[in-house]
Write an enzyme that holds these catalytic residues in place. Structure first.
Site, mmCIF file in Angstrom:
data_model
loop_
_atom_site.group_PDB
_atom_site.id
_atom_site.type_symbol
_atom_site.label_atom_id
_atom_site.label_comp_id
_atom_site.label_asym_id
_atom_site.label_seq_id
_atom_site.Cartn_x
_atom_site.Cartn_y
_atom_site.Cartn_z
ATOM 1 C CE1 TYR A 156 -4.209 2.061 0.805
ATOM 2 C CE2 TYR A 156 -2.504 3.399 1.785
ATOM 3 C CZ TYR A 156 -3.803 3.035 1.119
ATOM 4 O OH TYR A 156 -4.656 4.167 1.643
ATOM 5 C CE LYS A 160 -3.171 4.760 -1.292
ATOM 6 N NZ LYS A 160 -4.852 5.474 -2.489
#
Ligand code: NAP
Length: 248
Positions: A156, A160
């Protein structure tokens, strides 16, 4: 606020959580909105009904942003219905948390595919019409963990951080034709994505937030509407943290 009257917006993952709040606030500011989802049709229909009740047009479009053809099709459908696209909010995102030692290839690939490739797919699909009309704004949903990292979220956080690099690159590539590209980096926001945290960890996290409370989807939506509006006309390539001070 009616700063977006006449504008056409697309919000990916606009059926729940932050995306739904963004879609509502864009509509409240005057925009017509196309909301995308991948599997939860009922939630998307509920957001559509709310937006139509505000007197705005709302189109619901199913599609998986991680598949380039589906991302292109969702942009094409919005343009076919509304005639143009002025605002893209790349909000669709997923988590598949685990420690690096235990993370499966499948979980790595899924998060990168939806969060990073999905953002690229939609950004690429709106680039041609926006460049042609010489205007447009794109807001990508990053995360503070893409700036500071977070144990258990290697996939994740990497996705990002990638979104931030993509935002800055697209801002440089598209600026000469009047297209702005920015990102919002939320901290801990109360949505379905964060509802399964155990109480003890959640309380520790809350205590680490200088403003002392978790964020709400509307806090993020306010920043997105600002970046999408003329009030931000001289801002591009920027990443705005909206995190109660968590990552100061
Ligand atoms: P959420 O409540 O889980 O909602 C996710 C949305 O994305 C849903 O509308 C979902 O649609 C859609 N979606 C998921 N996979 C998709 C795909 N492949 N194609 C199209 N749509 C897809 O999440 P959230 O908390 O609102 O998060 C929204 C964004 O903010 C994400 O990018 C997330 O990473 C980011 N963010 C959230 C937080 C937080 O604390 N919540 C913090 C930092 C960043 P379905 O219902 O159809 O699955």
């Amino acid at each position: 606020m009616d700063s977006l009257v006449g504008k056409i917006a697309i919000v990916t993952g606009g059926s729940r959580g932050i995306g739904a709040a963004v879609a509502r606030k864009l509509a409240a500011a005057g925009a017509d909105v196309a909301i995308n989802y991948v599997s939860g049709a009922d939630a998307a229909a509920a957001v559509q009904a709310e937006i139509e009740a505000m007197g705005r047009r709302c189109l619901v479009i199913a599609g998986d942003v991680s598949v380039a053809a589906e991302a292109k099709s969702l942009v094409d459908q919005a343009i076919a219905a509304f005639g143009r696209v002025d605002i893209l909010v790349n909000n669709a995102g997923v988590t598949r948390d685990n420690l690096i030692m235990r993370m499966s290839e499948e979980d790595w690939d899924k998060v990168i595919a939806v969060n990073l490739k999905g953002t690229f797919n939609c950004l690429q699909a709106v680039s041609r019409p926006m460049l042609k009309q010489r205007s447009g704004t794109i807001v990508n949903m990053a995360s503070v963990v893409g700036i500071g990292g977070n144990p258990g979220q290697a996939n994740y956080a990497a996705s990002k951080a990638g979104v931030i690099g993509l935002t800055k690159t697209a801002a440089k590539e598209l600026a000469s034709r009047g297209v702005r590209v920015n990102a919002v980096a939320p901290g801990f926001i109360e949505t379905d994505m964060t509802k399964d945290l155990n109480n003890e960890y959640a309380e520790k996290l809350r205590q680490a937030i200088p403003l002392g409370v978790f964020g709400q989807a509307d806090n993020i939506a306010d920043a997105v509407v600002f970046l999408a509006s003329e009030a931000a006309s001289y801002i591009t390539g920027e990443v705005i943290k909206v995190d109660g001070g968590l990552f100061i």
